[in-house]
Design a protein around this motif. Structure first.
Motif, PDB file in Angstrom:
ATOM      1  N   ASP A 351       7.775   0.527   0.024  1.00 57.60           N
ATOM      2  CA  ASP A 351       9.205   0.513   0.328  1.00 57.60           C
ATOM      3  C   ASP A 351       9.538   1.347   1.556  1.00 57.60           C
ATOM      4  O   ASP A 351      10.559   1.118   2.207  1.00 57.60           O
ATOM      5  N   ARG A 352       8.689   2.350   1.884  1.00 54.51           N
ATOM      6  CA  ARG A 352       8.919   3.157   3.082  1.00 54.51           C
ATOM      7  C   ARG A 352       8.554   2.402   4.353  1.00 54.51           C
ATOM      8  O   ARG A 352       9.005   2.761   5.445  1.00 54.51           O
ATOM      9  N   ALA A 353       7.740   1.351   4.219  1.00 51.21           N
ATOM     10  CA  ALA A 353       7.324   0.563   5.381  1.00 51.21           C
ATOM     11  C   ALA A 353       8.132  -0.730   5.515  1.00 51.21           C
ATOM     12  O   ALA A 353       8.361  -1.209   6.624  1.00 51.21           O
ATOM     13  N   ALA A 354       8.565  -1.295   4.405  1.00 47.11           N
ATOM     14  CA  ALA A 354       9.273  -2.571   4.416  1.00 47.11           C
ATOM     15  C   ALA A 354      10.762  -2.361   4.693  1.00 47.11           C
ATOM     16  O   ALA A 354      11.298  -1.264   4.513  1.00 47.11           O
ATOM     17  N   SER A 355      11.431  -3.442   5.093  1.00 42.11           N
ATOM     18  CA  SER A 355      12.857  -3.340   5.402  1.00 42.11           C
ATOM     19  C   SER A 355      13.740  -3.750   4.239  1.00 42.11           C
ATOM     20  O   SER A 355      14.934  -3.439   4.230  1.00 42.11           O
ATOM     21  N   THR A 356      13.177  -4.438   3.244  1.00 41.91           N
ATOM     22  CA  THR A 356      13.966  -4.840   2.082  1.00 41.91           C
ATOM     23  C   THR A 356      13.197  -4.554   0.796  1.00 41.91           C
ATOM     24  O   THR A 356      11.960  -4.481   0.796  1.00 41.91           O
ATOM     25  N   ALA A 357      13.940  -4.429  -0.290  1.00 41.51           N
ATOM     26  CA  ALA A 357      13.308  -4.204  -1.586  1.00 41.51           C
ATOM     27  C   ALA A 357      12.444  -5.393  -1.987  1.00 41.51           C
ATOM     28  O   ALA A 357      11.362  -5.225  -2.569  1.00 41.51           O
ATOM     29  N   ALA A 358      12.901  -6.608  -1.681  1.00 40.47           N
ATOM     30  CA  ALA A 358      12.127  -7.798  -2.035  1.00 40.47           C
ATOM     31  C   ALA A 358      10.771  -7.801  -1.328  1.00 40.47           C
ATOM     32  O   ALA A 358       9.751  -8.159  -1.925  1.00 40.47           O
ATOM     33  N   GLN A 359      10.753  -7.391  -0.045  1.00 40.17           N
ATOM     34  CA  GLN A 359       9.481  -7.303   0.678  1.00 40.17           C
ATOM     35  C   GLN A 359       8.561  -6.285   0.026  1.00 40.17           C
ATOM     36  O   GLN A 359       7.357  -6.518  -0.129  1.00 40.17           O
ATOM     37  N   ALA A 360       9.123  -5.141  -0.344  1.00 37.67           N
ATOM     38  CA  ALA A 360       8.316  -4.072  -0.923  1.00 37.67           C
ATOM     39  C   ALA A 360       7.720  -4.477  -2.265  1.00 37.67           C
ATOM     40  O   ALA A 360       6.526  -4.262  -2.520  1.00 37.67           O
ATOM     41  N   TRP A 361       8.539  -5.072  -3.131  1.00 37.67           N
ATOM     42  CA  TRP A 361       8.038  -5.466  -4.456  1.00 37.67           C
ATOM     43  C   TRP A 361       7.053  -6.626  -4.355  1.00 37.67           C
ATOM     44  O   TRP A 361       6.082  -6.685  -5.124  1.00 37.67           O
ATOM     45  N   THR A 362       7.274  -7.532  -3.410  1.00 35.66           N
ATOM     46  CA  THR A 362       6.319  -8.630  -3.219  1.00 35.66           C
ATOM     47  C   THR A 362       4.984  -8.097  -2.736  1.00 35.66           C
ATOM     48  O   THR A 362       3.915  -8.517  -3.204  1.00 35.66           O
ATOM     49  N   CYS A 363       5.016  -7.164  -1.786  1.00 34.93           N
ATOM     50  CA  CYS A 363       3.788  -6.509  -1.328  1.00 34.93           C
ATOM     51  C   CYS A 363       3.101  -5.813  -2.484  1.00 34.93           C
ATOM     52  O   CYS A 363       1.888  -5.908  -2.659  1.00 34.93           O
ATOM     53  N   GLY A 368      -1.841  -8.577   0.442  1.00 35.41           N
ATOM     54  CA  GLY A 368      -1.947  -9.392   1.648  1.00 35.41           C
ATOM     55  C   GLY A 368      -1.464  -8.636   2.871  1.00 35.41           C
ATOM     56  O   GLY A 368      -1.635  -7.416   2.985  1.00 35.41           O
ATOM     57  N   THR A 369      -0.851  -9.348   3.803  1.00 41.43           N
ATOM     58  CA  THR A 369      -0.281  -8.727   4.999  1.00 41.43           C
ATOM     59  C   THR A 369       1.132  -8.280   4.666  1.00 41.43           C
ATOM     60  O   THR A 369       2.026  -9.103   4.466  1.00 41.43           O
ATOM     61  N   CYS A 370       1.330  -6.979   4.637  1.00 43.34           N
ATOM     62  CA  CYS A 370       2.616  -6.422   4.216  1.00 43.34           C
ATOM     63  C   CYS A 370       3.358  -5.821   5.400  1.00 43.34           C
ATOM     64  O   CYS A 370       2.739  -5.226   6.292  1.00 43.34           O
ATOM     65  N   PRO A 371       4.696  -5.957   5.433  1.00 42.38           N
ATOM     66  CA  PRO A 371       5.480  -5.404   6.545  1.00 42.38           C
ATOM     67  C   PRO A 371       5.237  -3.907   6.725  1.00 42.38           C
ATOM     68  O   PRO A 371       5.296  -3.130   5.762  1.00 42.38           O
ATOM     69  N   GLY A 372       4.918  -3.513   7.963  1.00 40.76           N
ATOM     70  CA  GLY A 372       4.783  -2.109   8.294  1.00 40.76           C
ATOM     71  C   GLY A 372       3.470  -1.458   7.918  1.00 40.76           C
ATOM     72  O   GLY A 372       3.254  -0.283   8.206  1.00 40.76           O
ATOM     73  N   ILE A 373       2.580  -2.184   7.259  1.00 37.87           N
ATOM     74  CA  ILE A 373       1.283  -1.635   6.855  1.00 37.87           C
ATOM     75  C   ILE A 373       0.203  -2.358   7.637  1.00 37.87           C
ATOM     76  O   ILE A 373       0.088  -3.586   7.562  1.00 37.87           O
ATOM     77  N   GLY A 374      -0.616  -1.613   8.375  1.00 35.85           N
ATOM     78  CA  GLY A 374      -1.543  -2.208   9.330  1.00 35.85           C
ATOM     79  C   GLY A 374      -2.876  -2.642   8.779  1.00 35.85           C
ATOM     80  O   GLY A 374      -3.734  -3.078   9.538  1.00 35.85           O
ATOM     81  N   TYR A 375      -3.099  -2.532   7.481  1.00 36.68           N
ATOM     82  CA  TYR A 375      -4.354  -2.987   6.886  1.00 36.68           C
ATOM     83  C   TYR A 375      -4.044  -4.006   5.790  1.00 36.68           C
ATOM     84  O   TYR A 375      -2.916  -4.086   5.288  1.00 36.68           O
ATOM     85  N   GLU A 376      -5.042  -4.792   5.434  1.00 35.19           N
ATOM     86  CA  GLU A 376      -4.879  -5.784   4.379  1.00 35.19           C
ATOM     87  C   GLU A 376      -4.727  -5.080   3.036  1.00 35.19           C
ATOM     88  O   GLU A 376      -5.550  -4.233   2.670  1.00 35.19           O
ATOM     89  N   VAL A 377      -3.685  -5.429   2.306  1.00 35.27           N
ATOM     90  CA  VAL A 377      -3.317  -4.722   1.077  1.00 35.27           C
ATOM     91  C   VAL A 377      -3.827  -5.478  -0.146  1.00 35.27           C
ATOM     92  O   VAL A 377      -3.788  -6.709  -0.202  1.00 35.27           O
ATOM     93  N   ALA A 378      -4.284  -4.726  -1.127  1.00 35.25           N
ATOM     94  CA  ALA A 378      -4.571  -5.277  -2.454  1.00 35.25           C
ATOM     95  C   ALA A 378      -3.362  -5.034  -3.340  1.00 35.25           C
ATOM     96  O   ALA A 378      -2.952  -3.883  -3.524  1.00 35.25           O
ATOM     97  N   GLY A 379      -2.768  -6.085  -3.876  1.00 38.43           N
ATOM     98  CA  GLY A 379      -1.613  -5.944  -4.747  1.00 38.43           C
ATOM     99  C   GLY A 379      -2.018  -5.589  -6.171  1.00 38.43           C
ATOM    100  O   GLY A 379      -3.202  -5.645  -6.545  1.00 38.43           O
ATOM    101  N   MET A 380      -1.024  -5.241  -6.965  1.00 39.13           N
ATOM    102  CA  MET A 380      -1.310  -4.878  -8.354  1.00 39.13           C
ATOM    103  C   MET A 380      -1.942  -6.037  -9.122  1.00 39.13           C
ATOM    104  O   MET A 380      -2.795  -5.819  -9.987  1.00 39.13           O
ATOM    105  N   GLN A 381      -1.552  -7.275  -8.791  1.00 34.51           N
ATOM    106  CA  GLN A 381      -2.189  -8.414  -9.452  1.00 34.51           C
ATOM    107  C   GLN A 381      -3.661  -8.496  -9.102  1.00 34.51           C
ATOM    108  O   GLN A 381      -4.501  -8.819  -9.961  1.00 34.51           O
TER     109      GLN A 381
END
Length: 522
Positions: A351-363, A368-381
């Protein structure tokens, strides 16, 4: 919202098993009075030989109440063994449910729910008459005879107070008696049953204890495995506080044995040290929670903890390169011991990197590729899938956003777990955003009504315990779980420390948790 079956189906014994049958019948007969003072929905959510789990929801259709008492009679001699969402008592066939301290207010149109486990013999006929504070429910005059039509859908106004679980337990209690099941001795194999943790006997369990920090930073800094001793005496000192749980933060690079870690503190050596500590925790009858704290991935954005790509600080999200492999390895290591709990990631903050809550929770969920984060992210799923791909059925804890302090959309975005053994993790300190009862009632209570909730870290930087006392009371009132940060001899201002010595001598902050745990488990 699903529609309840007809009232006539409720009276058929076969419909009681795994059914949710509403007793609210409003305006179904000609000449029936307009609006009942209160409406009750009663359901059997699970049934087995000699026992069943039920749920009751009451809607207040009259003036607002500051306290409430629900009454009804069991028509076939059923006996309540234990209940939640209120104080349950029974005299003969008459059952009374009185509000808890936290859910006494019941506004006009508001709902409150409770659940129970009971025994039955012969027949499990549902009760048909209910009262709220002595006033008959489901009708405001003579009870109309319902016609065989589908009843009106109950009000859909969201409850203003926490609700009890309506999902049946994944396994019915093994001792469906009139008294609560006896807890197993020692550390339990924990299973999610509705919004409770239960053990092998079906007994409700709470996780109450401490964090034992060090495994996340000592190895990557080249100093060892843990900060301070982890011998038998130091672990016994934790148990002497009457703690039943120890959370153990870990470092993924040390566990996986990456080359940037000193050879003596990585790979097999690190894993052996962690396994040894887990064994000591179990030997003292406590639940070990192994948790991923520091991970790989370079992040220099808002609220960055460091500019290092290596696992030398808290990152906003796990990395896709190493974290799934970490959890696959950890799950394979402990999957044959259901007493070990997995905490997927310490404190996400996309949420500190994304611009919306929906972006943050989806990340958070999908990675995957998340707003504001420069590396490939592993989600909770991704992490749940990594654990379950090994065959591990262990309890898994999933944190929220904002350094685990935000669970506002946890239910909407929670990962899918094929094992059905998933719970929510939350952190709180006196300096967090969600640090008062109003926020807890609004954002935590709805989550705790559906799944078990563990406050994996509670603490304050005041070197006192006034704030955590409030946290513990709120959680105690709801039968929830919490762990103090941390069992380390640090300055309590720079990082809330519970002890001044590993023999268990408490700080002024630690006295609050120690005395409270001892009072709960004398």
């Amino acid at each position: 919202m699903r529609h309840p079956p007809r009232l006539s189906a409720l009276l058929a014994g076969a419909a009681l098993t795994m059914a949710s049958t509403a007793l609210a019948v409003v305006g179904t007969a000609a000449g029936a009075s307009a609006a009942p003072a209160c409406t009750v929905e009663y359901s059997v959510t699970g049934q087995w030989s000699g026992g069943f789990q039920g749920a009751v929801t009451v809607t207040n259709n009259s003036s607002a109440l500051t306290s409430w008492s629900l009454g009804f009679d069991f028509p076939a001699g059923q006996v309540v063994g234990q209940g939640w969402g209120g104080k349950w008592s029974q005299s003969g066939v008459s059952v009374t449910v009185v509000n808890e301290s936290w859910n006494g207010a019941l506004g006009t149109g508001a709902k409150v729910s409770g659940g129970f486990i009971a025994s039955w013999t012969g027949a499990n006929t549902a009760p048909t008459s209910f009262t709220l504070n002595g006033t008959p429910c489901n009708t405001d005059g003579p009870t109309p005879t319902p016609t065989p039509t589908t009843p009106t859908t109950p009000p859909t106004t969201p409850p203003t107070t926490p609700t009890a679980p309506t999902t049946p337990p994944t396994t019915p209690p093994t001792t469906p008696a009139t008294t609560p099941p006896t807890p197993v001795t020692g550390a339990p194999e924990l299973t999610v049953s509705g919004n409770r943790f239960t053990d092998q006997n079906g007994a409700t369990r709470r996780l109450l204890g401490v964090n034992r920090s060090g495994g996340e930073f000592m190895c990557v800094q080249g100093h060892g495995f843990f900060d301070g001793p982890v011998d038998d005496a130091s672990v016994r000192a934790i148990a002497d506080w009457k703690a039943n749980t120890v959370r153990i933060p870990l470092n993924e690079e040390c566990w996986l044995g990456l080359d940037n870690i000193k050879p003596e503190y990585r790979g097999a050596n690190y894993i052996a040290a962690v396994k040894d500590l887990v064994a000591k925790v179990l030997a003292h009858g406590m639940t070990p929670v192994v948790e991923l704290h520091w991970t790989y991935g370079q992040y220099t954005g808002n609220s960055s903890g460091c500019s290092d790509m290596h696992a030398s600080c808290q990152k906003p999200m796990p990395d896709a390169r190493y974290t799934p492999a970490f959890w696959t390895s950890v799950a394979n290591t402990f999957k044959d011991d259901g007493r070990v709990v997995f905490d997927l990631f310490n404190e996400p903050y996309p949420d500190r990197a994304a611009s919306t809550a929906a972006q943050a929770w989806t990340c958070w969920r999908d990675g995957g590729t998340c707003p504001g984060i420069g590396y490939e992210v592993a989600g909770m799923q991704d992490l749940v899938d990594a654990v379950r791909s090994t065959g591990a059925k262990n309890l898994v804890l999933v944190p929220g956003l904002a350094y685990s302090n935000d669970l506002s959309q946890w239910l909407a975005y929670r990962p899918t777990d094929p094992a059905g053994n998933l719970a929510a993790a939350w952190h709180v300190y006196n300096f967090n955003t969600c640090a008062d009862e109003t926020c807890w009632n609004t954002t935590l209570a709805p989550v705790a009504a559906q799944v078990p909730l563990l406050a994996g870290e509670i603490g304050e930087n005041t070197c006192g315990h006034a704030f955590v006392d409030r946290v513990m009371k709120w959680f105690d009132d709801r039968g929830l779980s919490y762990l103090g940060w941390t069992w380390n001899t640090w300055n309590c201002n720079s990082g809330p420390a519970l002890i001044t010595s590993y023999d268990g001598t408490p700080t002024a902050f630690g006295i609050g948790l120690r005395d409270h745990l001892r009072a709960l488990n004398p």
